[in-house]
Design an enzyme around this catalytic site. Structure first.
Site, short mmCIF file in Angstrom:
data_model
loop_
_atom_site.label_atom_id
_atom_site.label_comp_id
_atom_site.label_asym_id
_atom_site.label_seq_id
_atom_site.Cartn_x
_atom_site.Cartn_y
_atom_site.Cartn_z
N ASP A 53 -61.55 42.01 21.19
CA ASP A 53 -60.45 41.81 22.13
C ASP A 53 -60.58 40.54 22.97
O ASP A 53 -59.81 40.34 23.91
CB ASP A 53 -60.36 43.01 23.08
CG ASP A 53 -60.03 44.30 22.38
OD1 ASP A 53 -58.85 44.51 22.06
OD2 ASP A 53 -60.96 45.10 22.13
N ARG A 66 -65.79 45.69 26.45
CA ARG A 66 -65.30 44.36 26.81
C ARG A 66 -66.09 43.74 27.97
O ARG A 66 -65.81 42.61 28.36
CB ARG A 66 -63.82 44.43 27.17
CG ARG A 66 -62.93 44.96 26.06
CD ARG A 66 -61.47 44.67 26.35
NE ARG A 66 -61.24 43.23 26.43
CZ ARG A 66 -60.13 42.69 26.93
NH1 ARG A 66 -59.17 43.47 27.40
NH2 ARG A 66 -59.99 41.38 26.99
N ARG A 109 -57.45 51.33 33.01
CA ARG A 109 -58.44 50.25 32.98
C ARG A 109 -58.85 49.78 34.38
O ARG A 109 -59.82 49.03 34.51
CB ARG A 109 -57.88 49.07 32.19
CG ARG A 109 -57.55 49.39 30.73
CD ARG A 109 -58.81 49.55 29.89
NE ARG A 109 -58.51 49.89 28.52
CZ ARG A 109 -58.24 49.01 27.56
NH1 ARG A 109 -58.21 47.71 27.85
NH2 ARG A 109 -58.00 49.39 26.34
N LEU A 125 -58.94 47.23 20.54
CA LEU A 125 -58.47 48.44 21.20
C LEU A 125 -56.94 48.45 21.21
O LEU A 125 -56.30 47.42 21.31
CB LEU A 125 -59.00 48.50 22.64
CG LEU A 125 -60.52 48.48 22.79
CD1 LEU A 125 -60.90 48.35 24.26
CD2 LEU A 125 -61.15 49.73 22.18
N GLU A 165 -57.36 36.92 29.91
CA GLU A 165 -56.86 37.19 31.26
C GLU A 165 -57.62 38.33 31.94
O GLU A 165 -57.81 38.33 33.16
CB GLU A 165 -55.37 37.56 31.19
CG GLU A 165 -54.80 38.03 32.52
CD GLU A 165 -53.38 38.54 32.42
OE1 GLU A 165 -52.55 38.11 33.24
OE2 GLU A 165 -53.09 39.36 31.52
N ASP A 166 -58.05 39.31 31.16
CA ASP A 166 -58.68 40.49 31.74
C ASP A 166 -60.05 40.20 32.36
O ASP A 166 -60.57 41.01 33.12
CB ASP A 166 -58.83 41.59 30.69
CG ASP A 166 -57.49 42.17 30.28
OD1 ASP A 166 -56.62 42.30 31.16
OD2 ASP A 166 -57.31 42.49 29.09
N HIS A 220 -51.30 48.12 31.01
CA HIS A 220 -51.48 47.38 32.26
C HIS A 220 -50.17 47.29 33.03
O HIS A 220 -49.09 47.48 32.47
CB HIS A 220 -51.95 45.94 31.97
CG HIS A 220 -53.32 45.82 31.43
ND1 HIS A 220 -53.62 45.04 30.32
CD2 HIS A 220 -54.50 46.36 31.83
CE1 HIS A 220 -54.92 45.11 30.07
NE2 HIS A 220 -55.47 45.90 30.97
N CYS A 243 -51.70 37.70 28.78
CA CYS A 243 -53.05 38.14 28.39
C CYS A 243 -53.89 37.02 27.80
O CYS A 243 -55.12 37.08 27.80
CB CYS A 243 -52.96 39.25 27.35
SG CYS A 243 -52.07 40.72 27.85
#
Length: 283
Positions: free
Chosen positions: A71, A96, A143, A29, A76-77, A171, A272
């Site tokens: 991704d 994701r 997000r 993405l 981290e996400d 972000h 990230c």
């Protein structure tokens, strides 16, 4: 959950990273087209990043890439870890959502207090969460939504959680970072300066400000390493020479520039690429 003191902020014992799938260049993405990712170069830069964490003394858990999740390197996400508690997120991009499963397993193996975000109306990306050691700022981006921010606040009750509107950026941490318990790094652009003003209005604390001319260069990683003191991983000079000069103004810091030119093309910053954990003997 015991609050983290300023003296312990930036101390980490473990890190979780994940490999780069071959599917990333074509399918990751991205907000806008910033050029084609060279997979070989991306993996070479990522290897430097991982090796840097190891040299800093962290035990690094290296998860394999999964071609189903282009991704997934942006680990981290998938979770927010503060002290001994880990909140498993519900990423804003539906593609994701299943990335969190393997991350959850590692965090459970480390015996952290793992909290799952089960409300299907909530979204939260770890890249929207900036922990300063004193409080938490959460970016309200495409997000991360209101319910996600509420669950974040419920999970980490020892800290004030302030919601910061984020527009035109992926972000919150795309345009800001923490370079120490009292230092906020921020870009010079209109969007980051607006974010900074909101943060200052909402916070009960006063932070030193380090302004870098390249907005994305504000994304950096602070470590407080016993025996070494302040350590900062930041952008490479060849990518952002003027911003790298600003970091060099920091006194009593060990500065470690790390290249990230390839993953930056798909909106990936230095933070990230890892989940950082301080696993105390009590955990």
């Amino acid at each position: 959950m015991a609050a983290i003191t300023s003296s312990s902020f930036g101390q980490y014992s473990h890190a979780i990273v994940r490999g780069i799938p071959a599917s990333l260049p074509a399918a990751a993405l991205r907000i806008e087209n910033q050029g084609e990712v060279n997979l070989e170069n991306a993996r070479r830069e990522h290897a430097v990043y991982v090796e840097t964490l190891k040299k800093l003394g962290l035990h690094v858990h290296e998860l394999a890439a999964d071609e189903q999740f282009p991704d997934c390197v942006f680990v981290e996400d998938a979770a927010v870890v503060v002290g001994g508690t880990a909140l498993i997120t519900r990423p804003g991009a539906p593609s994701r959502r299943k990335e969190v499963e393997v991350v959850k397993s590692v965090l459970e193996d480390l015996h952290l207090n793992v909290v799952e975000m089960q409300d299907e109306s909530a979204t939260l990306d770890g890249g929207d969460v900036l922990f300063t050691g004193k409080e938490i700022f959460v970016g309200m981006s495409k997000r991360t939504n209101q319910r996600g921010a509420e669950i974040l606040a419920d999970t980490f009750k020892d800290y004030a959680v302030s919601k910061i509107p984020v527009t035109d950026r992926l972000h919150l941490k795309t345009i800001c970072g923490a370079a120490g318990p009292n230092v906020i790094v921020i870009g010079t652009g209109e969007a980051p300066q607006k974010v900074l003003k909101t943060m200052q209005q909402m916070s009960d604390y006063r932070y030193e400000k380090l302004t870098v001319p390249d907005d994305v260069a504000a994304n950096c990683i602070y470590f407080n390493i016993p025996g070494k003191g302040n350590v900062l991983i930041h952008c490479a000079q060849e990518e952002f020479p003027e911003s790298a000069k600003v970091f060099q103004k920091l006194k009593d810091y060990t500065l470690i520039p790390v290249p990230n030119s390839e993953l930056a093309k798909v909106d990936g910053g230095l933070t990230c690429l890892s989940i950082l954990i301080n696993k105390s003997p009590e955990i």
